[in-house]
Design an enzyme around this catalytic site. Structure first.
Site, PDB file in Angstrom:
ATOM      1  CE  LYS A   1      24.459 -14.323 -17.101  1.00 59.60           C
ATOM      2  NZ  LYS A   1      25.568 -13.743 -17.851  1.00 59.60           N
TER       3      LYS A   1
ATOM      4  CE  LYS B   1      32.467  -6.082  -6.842  1.00 56.84           C
ATOM      5  NZ  LYS B   1      31.282  -5.262  -7.233  1.00 56.84           N
TER       6      LYS B   1
ATOM      7  CB  SER C   1      16.294 -11.091 -23.686  1.00 56.62           C
ATOM      8  OG  SER C   1      17.187 -12.047 -24.210  1.00 56.62           O
TER       9      SER C   1
ATOM     10  CB  ALA D   1      36.336  -6.246  -9.953  1.00 57.43           C
TER      11      ALA D   1
ATOM     12  CB  VAL E   1      40.962  -1.288  -4.571  1.00 58.60           C
ATOM     13  CG1 VAL E   1      41.035  -1.201  -3.054  1.00 58.60           C
ATOM     14  CG2 VAL E   1      42.240  -1.892  -5.133  1.00 58.60           C
TER      15      VAL E   1
HETATM   16  P1  ATR Z   1      27.998  -7.255 -13.944  1.00 58.62           P
HETATM   17  O1  ATR Z   1      27.509  -8.631 -13.606  1.00 58.62           O
HETATM   18  O2  ATR Z   1      27.332  -6.629 -15.122  1.00 58.62           O
HETATM   19  O3  ATR Z   1      29.500  -7.199 -14.034  1.00 58.62           O
HETATM   20  P2  ATR Z   1      28.113  -6.151 -11.320  1.00 58.62           P
HETATM   21  O4  ATR Z   1      28.602  -7.464 -10.806  1.00 58.62           O
HETATM   22  O5  ATR Z   1      27.120  -5.376 -10.537  1.00 58.62           O
HETATM   23  O6  ATR Z   1      27.502  -6.316 -12.740  1.00 58.62           O
HETATM   24  O7  ATR Z   1      29.416  -5.207 -11.574  1.00 58.62           O
HETATM   25  C1  ATR Z   1      29.316  -3.921 -12.067  1.00 58.62           C
HETATM   26  C2  ATR Z   1      30.711  -3.350 -12.261  1.00 58.62           C
HETATM   27  O8  ATR Z   1      30.583  -1.989 -12.707  1.00 58.62           O
HETATM   28  C3  ATR Z   1      31.559  -3.297 -10.991  1.00 58.62           C
HETATM   29  O9  ATR Z   1      32.921  -3.446 -11.335  1.00 58.62           O
HETATM   30  C4  ATR Z   1      31.267  -1.890 -10.465  1.00 58.62           C
HETATM   31  O10 ATR Z   1      32.262  -1.353  -9.629  1.00 58.62           O
HETATM   32  P3  ATR Z   1      32.201  -1.592  -8.030  1.00 58.62           P
HETATM   33  O11 ATR Z   1      32.694  -2.987  -7.810  1.00 58.62           O
HETATM   34  O12 ATR Z   1      33.106  -0.554  -7.469  1.00 58.62           O
HETATM   35  O13 ATR Z   1      30.751  -1.390  -7.623  1.00 58.62           O
HETATM   36  C5  ATR Z   1      31.255  -1.130 -11.767  1.00 58.62           C
HETATM   37  N1  ATR Z   1      30.539   0.135 -11.638  1.00 58.62           N
HETATM   38  C6  ATR Z   1      29.202   0.327 -11.601  1.00 58.62           C
HETATM   39  N2  ATR Z   1      28.908   1.634 -11.485  1.00 58.62           N
HETATM   40  C7  ATR Z   1      30.110   2.306 -11.440  1.00 58.62           C
HETATM   41  C8  ATR Z   1      30.496   3.676 -11.357  1.00 58.62           C
HETATM   42  N3  ATR Z   1      29.573   4.647 -11.294  1.00 58.62           N
HETATM   43  N4  ATR Z   1      31.811   3.967 -11.370  1.00 58.62           N
HETATM   44  C9  ATR Z   1      32.738   3.004 -11.444  1.00 58.62           C
HETATM   45  N5  ATR Z   1      32.452   1.684 -11.545  1.00 58.62           N
HETATM   46  C10 ATR Z   1      31.153   1.331 -11.537  1.00 58.62           C
END
Ligand code: ATR
Length: 295
Positions: free
Chosen positions: A72, A161, A21, A133, A159
């Site tokens: 969080k 989400k 951090s 999302a 989609v």
């Molecule tokens: P954070 O709190 O950092 O936003 P999260 O809630 O786990 O973490 O969200 C990660 C985001 O990255 C999501 O939008 C995820 O897409 P999905 O909802 O389809 O899982 C996206 N993400 C992570 N890996 C991905 C990948 N390889 N390709 C496309 N989107 C990805």
């Protein structure tokens, strides 16, 4: 060791892991430059010990905590009060000591707005496409609605989400500004429709997925060149690497690109302001930004 005495007040971070951090650097430098007697420590707390950590911190007189992944949402149930915007976003990243316990705030959302203002990005009346999302995208959608942008398009791999996120904020703000699509959909037709509604051609793109984060630095969530031709400003919320593939693509097609360090900095600045009641100048923020960038 930093110099402390019997009057030193404690601030801290609750997360897991916390070893990388940058928050201790932000807050120790803010306190030093403001000549205030605070110490800031990062605590790695397991989820099953979170209630004890919050309660114990309060008993020990801790003035405030930052809260990071994975706590969080979870932390909200252990608080005396939760700020309205944090409740709407459904996540708290800052705890402020009150007479009855800690009150939770979300400074990620206004932190993004302050970072974009610091970078000279005007949002009012603009079109914004948000990639992702998840939790970060959630705060970004809320921030864009607060900034009164003309329209928001949320694109996500899953989609459902994106649709849920758009629906949630449209209802909360009594608007239909937020639309949603999958990366695999023909989202350009949605963008073009939004363009023709307002006759605006350039977009601000906020990259809120984890794709492209260290160590996967060659990955980019959006490969299509056509997308980047529409983007005047690309704001990647990733901090490491400092220049992501997404940022490179935005720049290659003539746009301006920024990384997520300023959002991190300003969510910290806003937390520090809540804890201490002192306003942090852009001059001091710039000084701390340079320290973070050279870290
Ligand atoms: P954070 O709190 O950092 O936003 P999260 O809630 O786990 O973490 O969200 C990660 C985001 O990255 C999501 O939008 C995820 O897409 P999905 O909802 O389809 O899982 C996206 N993400 C992570 N890996 C991905 C990948 N390889 N390709 C496309 N989107 C990805």
């Amino acid at each position: 060791m930093i110099s402390t005495n019997a009057q030193t007040k404690l601030l801290g971070l609750l997360g897991n892991p916390v070893g990388h951090s940058l928050s201790p650097i932000i807050h120790s430098n803010l306190a030093k430059n403001c000549n205030e007697n605070y110490a800031y420590l990062a605590f790695a707390v397991e989820t099953q010990k979170l209630a004890d950590a919050v309660k114990g911190g309060y008993a020990l007189g801790v003035q405030g905590f930052n809260v990071t992944v994975p706590h969080k949402k979870e932390v909200m149930q252990y608080l005396a009060d939760v700020d309205d915007k944090a409740a709407l976003i459904g996540a708290v990243n800052t705890l402020v000591r009150t007479e009855t316990g800690f009150k939770g705030y979300n400074t990620d959302m206004p932190g993004l707005l302050r970072a974009m203002a610091y970078d000279g990005i005007c949002l009012k009346g603009k079109h914004v496409v948000i990639l992702g999302a998840g939790g970060v995208a959630n705060a970004a959608v809320c921030a864009m609605l607060e900034a009164d942008v003309a329209g928001i398009l949320v694109l996500n791999r899953t989609v459902q989400k994106a649709l849920e996120l758009a629906d949630y904020f449209n209802r909360a703000y009594g608007t239909d500004k937020v639309r949603a699509a999958a990366f695999s959909d023909d989202f350009y037709s949605v963008m073009e429709k939004m363009d023709s509604d307002d006759s605006k051609q350039s977009w601000i793109a906020i990259q809120a997925t984890s794709v492209g984060m260290y160590p996967n630095v060659t990955q980019c969530v959006m490969e299509d060149e056509k997308f980047y031709k529409k983007v005047a400003v690309g704001y990647d919320l990733i901090m490491n690497p400092a220049v992501t593939m997404f940022m490179k693509r935005v720049k290659q097609s003539g746009g301006e690109a920024y990384n997520g360090v300023r959002m991190l900095l300003f969510q910290g600045v806003l937390a520090y302001e809540l804890w201490t009641g002192h306003k942090i100048s852009d001059e001091l923020a710039t000084k701390v930004l340079h320290i973070l960038e050279n870290n």
